[in-house]
Design a protein around this motif. Sequence first.
Motif, PDB file in Angstrom:
ATOM      1  N   THR A  76      63.972  25.815 -55.163  1.00 46.54           N
ATOM      2  CA  THR A  76      62.757  25.067 -55.487  1.00 46.54           C
ATOM      3  C   THR A  76      61.819  25.000 -54.281  1.00 46.54           C
ATOM      4  O   THR A  76      60.609  25.224 -54.405  1.00 46.54           O
ATOM      5  N   HIS A  91      54.059  23.455 -61.653  1.00 45.16           N
ATOM      6  CA  HIS A  91      54.457  24.634 -62.416  1.00 45.16           C
ATOM      7  C   HIS A  91      55.606  25.361 -61.721  1.00 45.16           C
ATOM      8  O   HIS A  91      56.586  25.765 -62.371  1.00 45.16           O
ATOM      9  N   VAL A  94      58.952  23.372 -62.105  1.00 39.94           N
ATOM     10  CA  VAL A  94      59.566  23.575 -63.420  1.00 39.94           C
ATOM     11  C   VAL A  94      60.106  24.989 -63.539  1.00 39.94           C
ATOM     12  O   VAL A  94      61.209  25.215 -64.054  1.00 39.94           O
ATOM     13  N   GLN A  95      59.351  25.955 -63.054  1.00 45.24           N
ATOM     14  CA  GLN A  95      59.767  27.352 -63.126  1.00 45.24           C
ATOM     15  C   GLN A  95      61.073  27.576 -62.376  1.00 45.24           C
ATOM     16  O   GLN A  95      61.964  28.294 -62.853  1.00 45.24           O
ATOM     17  N   VAL A  98      63.882  26.113 -64.527  1.00 46.26           N
ATOM     18  CA  VAL A  98      64.142  26.946 -65.700  1.00 46.26           C
ATOM     19  C   VAL A  98      64.884  28.217 -65.303  1.00 46.26           C
ATOM     20  O   VAL A  98      65.863  28.615 -65.959  1.00 46.26           O
ATOM     21  N   LEU A 137      59.644  16.494 -56.477  1.00 42.98           N
ATOM     22  CA  LEU A 137      58.844  16.234 -57.672  1.00 42.98           C
ATOM     23  C   LEU A 137      58.034  14.953 -57.514  1.00 42.98           C
ATOM     24  O   LEU A 137      56.858  14.905 -57.919  1.00 42.98           O
ATOM     25  N   ILE A 162      61.202  12.871 -65.986  1.00 42.16           N
ATOM     26  CA  ILE A 162      61.003  14.322 -66.018  1.00 42.16           C
ATOM     27  C   ILE A 162      62.271  15.045 -65.606  1.00 42.16           C
ATOM     28  O   ILE A 162      62.675  16.036 -66.239  1.00 42.16           O
ATOM     29  N   LEU A 166      64.444  17.719 -67.849  1.00 46.46           N
ATOM     30  CA  LEU A 166      64.796  19.069 -67.411  1.00 46.46           C
ATOM     31  C   LEU A 166      66.295  19.309 -67.519  1.00 46.46           C
ATOM     32  O   LEU A 166      66.740  20.356 -68.014  1.00 46.46           O
ATOM     33  N   THR A 183      59.272  27.817 -69.444  1.00 46.91           N
ATOM     34  CA  THR A 183      58.552  27.182 -68.340  1.00 46.91           C
ATOM     35  C   THR A 183      57.252  26.559 -68.816  1.00 46.91           C
ATOM     36  O   THR A 183      56.937  25.410 -68.487  1.00 46.91           O
ATOM     37  N   LEU A 186      57.962  23.408 -71.107  1.00 49.30           N
ATOM     38  CA  LEU A 186      58.397  22.229 -70.364  1.00 49.30           C
ATOM     39  C   LEU A 186      57.298  21.714 -69.439  1.00 49.30           C
ATOM     40  O   LEU A 186      57.149  20.504 -69.258  1.00 49.30           O
ATOM     41  N   THR A 187      56.520  22.623 -68.856  1.00 49.61           N
ATOM     42  CA  THR A 187      55.410  22.197 -68.005  1.00 49.61           C
ATOM     43  C   THR A 187      54.389  21.406 -68.815  1.00 49.61           C
ATOM     44  O   THR A 187      53.868  20.379 -68.354  1.00 49.61           O
ATOM     45  N   VAL A 190      55.727  17.970 -69.320  1.00 52.21           N
ATOM     46  CA  VAL A 190      55.614  17.187 -68.083  1.00 52.21           C
ATOM     47  C   VAL A 190      54.197  16.667 -67.910  1.00 52.21           C
ATOM     48  O   VAL A 190      53.981  15.499 -67.568  1.00 52.21           O
TER      49      VAL A 190
END
Length: 202
Positions: A76, A91, A94-95, A98, A137, A162, A166, A183, A186-187, A190
């Motif tokens: 991350t 983004h 989350v990516q 995922v 986050l 959030i 996830l 992605t 879910l984005t 969020v």
Amino acid sequence: MLAVDSSSISPFSVRQRLVDAAVELFASHGFQAISLRDLAGHVGLHAGSLYHHIENKEGLLFELIESALSDLLVTTEHRLNDAKSPAGRLHRFVQAFVSFTLNEKDRLVLVTREFVNLNEEHKHQANRLKNNHRTLLYEIIAEECGVQDKQDVKTSLITCTIIGMLYGQLQWNEVETTEQHLTELLTDCVWCIIASSKDDAR
């Protein structure tokens, strides 16, 4: 399964086989359901020889959970490095999750389902990694919402919501989809949560 003469195999490769087998078996059957004898048999070793490679079963579980959380954190952080705006960083956050979910699902299952089987010291150490990941986050959301306080209660609750979403999609998402589509989905979810919190503040 016939036992393998592990003296002819590199101890590093034997241990990696044990780690891989533990991830698979603990994730598919549950930590409590798998004995060290089961684990040894899965990789073709005598049960007693496992103690040349691991201290005990709980210690092995902690190693698996700690490594999963560490890898998720590093992945991350790496993805966030060159993102300039809060939207871009969100983004990427989350990516990263995922991508890790799709490629390392069994390891994250251990984090969510088997965490309860760690001893208190190991839970404390694992929670530090969870908190570091959650802080990434929190800082994105705080910047987007103009929050200066590093311990704002509302922002903390949004962050935890959030993170819970996830991790939760691990349990219910059985639909075949691409990393990009999941992605984006879910984005969007969020952003809806964050936008709703902004509306409440007006």
